[in-house]
Design an enzyme around this catalytic site. Structure first.
Site, short mmCIF file in Angstrom:
data_model
loop_
_atom_site.label_atom_id
_atom_site.label_comp_id
_atom_site.label_asym_id
_atom_site.label_seq_id
_atom_site.Cartn_x
_atom_site.Cartn_y
_atom_site.Cartn_z
N ALA A 32 9.66 -18.28 -41.14
CA ALA A 32 10.65 -17.98 -42.40
C ALA A 32 11.88 -17.25 -42.04
O ALA A 32 12.20 -16.24 -42.69
CB ALA A 32 9.72 -17.41 -43.51
N LEU A 33 12.49 -17.95 -41.25
CA LEU A 33 13.57 -17.01 -40.57
C LEU A 33 14.71 -16.88 -41.41
O LEU A 33 15.11 -17.76 -42.21
CB LEU A 33 13.98 -17.75 -39.26
CG LEU A 33 12.87 -17.90 -38.17
CD1 LEU A 33 13.50 -18.58 -36.88
CD2 LEU A 33 12.17 -16.63 -37.84
N GLY A 36 18.90 -12.21 -40.38
CA GLY A 36 18.38 -11.08 -39.61
C GLY A 36 17.81 -11.29 -38.40
O GLY A 36 18.06 -10.73 -37.24
N HIS A 37 16.75 -12.34 -38.34
CA HIS A 37 16.18 -12.88 -36.94
C HIS A 37 17.24 -13.39 -36.15
O HIS A 37 17.22 -13.21 -35.06
CB HIS A 37 15.04 -13.98 -37.37
CG HIS A 37 13.79 -13.69 -38.18
ND1 HIS A 37 13.69 -13.95 -39.59
CD2 HIS A 37 13.07 -12.58 -37.90
CE1 HIS A 37 12.60 -13.34 -39.90
NE2 HIS A 37 12.09 -12.47 -38.95
N GLN A 61 -3.12 -9.11 -39.02
CA GLN A 61 -2.36 -7.97 -39.45
C GLN A 61 -2.14 -7.88 -41.04
O GLN A 61 -1.51 -7.23 -41.72
CB GLN A 61 -1.31 -8.06 -38.78
CG GLN A 61 -0.16 -9.05 -39.35
CD GLN A 61 1.41 -9.00 -38.36
OE1 GLN A 61 1.08 -9.17 -37.33
NE2 GLN A 61 2.39 -8.46 -38.99
N ASP A 150 11.18 -2.72 -40.27
CA ASP A 150 9.99 -2.28 -39.95
C ASP A 150 9.94 -1.34 -38.96
O ASP A 150 9.59 -1.47 -37.74
CB ASP A 150 8.98 -3.52 -39.43
CG ASP A 150 9.12 -4.80 -40.35
OD1 ASP A 150 8.60 -4.54 -41.41
OD2 ASP A 150 9.93 -5.86 -39.93
O1 PAF Z 1 7.63 -8.05 -37.74
C1 PAF Z 1 6.88 -9.23 -37.84
O2 PAF Z 1 7.12 -10.36 -38.11
C2 PAF Z 1 5.37 -9.20 -36.96
O3 PAF Z 1 4.65 -8.11 -37.66
C3 PAF Z 1 5.29 -9.41 -35.63
C4 PAF Z 1 6.09 -8.24 -35.02
C5 PAF Z 1 5.89 -10.84 -35.30
C6 PAF Z 1 3.83 -9.22 -35.30
O4 PAF Z 1 3.21 -10.39 -35.76
#
Ligand code: PAF
Length: 281
Positions: A32-33, A36-37, A61, A150
């Site tokens: 879902a870029l 920022g990515h 996670q 993050d």
């Molecule tokens: O920040 C994220 O998108 C995720 O936490 C990561 C670093 C890709 C790990 O799944």
């Protein structure tokens, strides 16, 4: 862009490149870029011969199954986006490829994963640390790129690099923002039009708090005002607002050293959980 879904062919491809002395930049994502990515990919391309972006929605996670279920997905759009900035490699494994056997490995980062996000998302950072370690072992990058939004995650990754002797340079890239200050996030696509308008309250709270600190206001009164700001918006629920030491994320009850202090905020707008942060200086 070459796309790999399997680990071994990707490893072979990258080891050939490394044999030619190529440096490798890794941009780990969950897809879902957004812009920022892309900035991370562009930053990697400037200094590395090969840039690998990974897209993997890491189930372990997510402490909330509904959040995992609703995590936005847009693979075709992501591929077009990555091609538009000349990303060299996409690694997009299935769950069964990344977790070939059930995993029981857990990480404990002491105080660092008990505060802030760690308090509200138990187990989250253990899951992040495991998948990032796997990605580091698979890609063996020269450099890895993470967003400042993050920030606690960045600190956790720094810890695993130190503790596990990964020979990787970590780059923490500044948060990209929408025109009203809202931090760019894959989760923003889940906001309704009305929610999207109120979502900038977290950014506005951080700016307000930063100014108040400069005016030497006390943390307690700043905290009360931030709670009021968030409460005054429809459908906004604040989870935490805190000031912490940038080195270890220990929570602070006053700012002694502005250069080592960061403001962090998290909460819900409707059903969507958002986070943001800002350095005091
Ligand atoms: O920040 C994220 O998108 C995720 O936490 C990561 C670093 C890709 C790990 O799944």
């Amino acid at each position: 862009m070459v796309i790999f879904k399997e680990i071994e062919p990707l490893k072979a491809f990258l080891s050939d490149k490394r044999a030619l002395d190529h440096s490798v930049g890794l941009v780990p994502t969950m897809g879902a870029l957004h812009s920022g990515h892309l900035e991370l990919v562009k930053a990697s391309k400037k200094v590395n011969s090969i840039t690998v972006c990974s897209i993997f929605v890491n189930p372990i996670q997510f402490n909330n199954p509904a959040d995992l279920e609703k995590y936005p997905k847009s693979l075709e759009h992501d591929i077009a986006y990555l091609n538009s900035v000349g990303c060299d490699v996409l690694f997009h494994p299935d769950r069964s490829e990344m977790y070939q056997k059930p995993t029981t490995t857990k990480f404990d980062f002491g105080q660092l994963d008990k505060v802030l996000e760690g308090e509200f998302r138990p187990g989250h950072f253990s899951g992040v640390a495991l998948v990032v370690s796997k990605l580091f072992n698979i890609v063996n990058p020269t450099r890895a790129y993470f967003g400042q939004k993050d920030f606690q995650q960045f600190k956790i990754v720094q810890r695993i690099v130190d503790d596990l002797n990964f020979n990787i340079e970590l780059i923490c890239f500044p948060t990209l923002r929408e025109a009203d200050g809202l931090a760019m996030s894959s989760r923003n696509t889940r906001l309704s039009d009305e929610e999207r308008k109120t979502a900038s309250v977290f950014y506005r709270s951080l700016v307000f708090a930063k100014n108040e600190i400069r005016n030497r206001a006390g943390i307690k009164s700043i905290n009360e005002r931030v709670v009021e700001m968030c409460l005054s918006e429809k459908n906004v629920r604040l989870e935490y607002f805190a000031i912490a030491d940038t080195e270890n994320l220990n929570l602070l009850d006053n700012v002694k050293d502005a250069d080592r202090s960061i403001l962090l905020i998290a909460g819900f707008v409707g059903e969507v959980r958002l986070i943001d942060n800002m350095f005091v200086e």
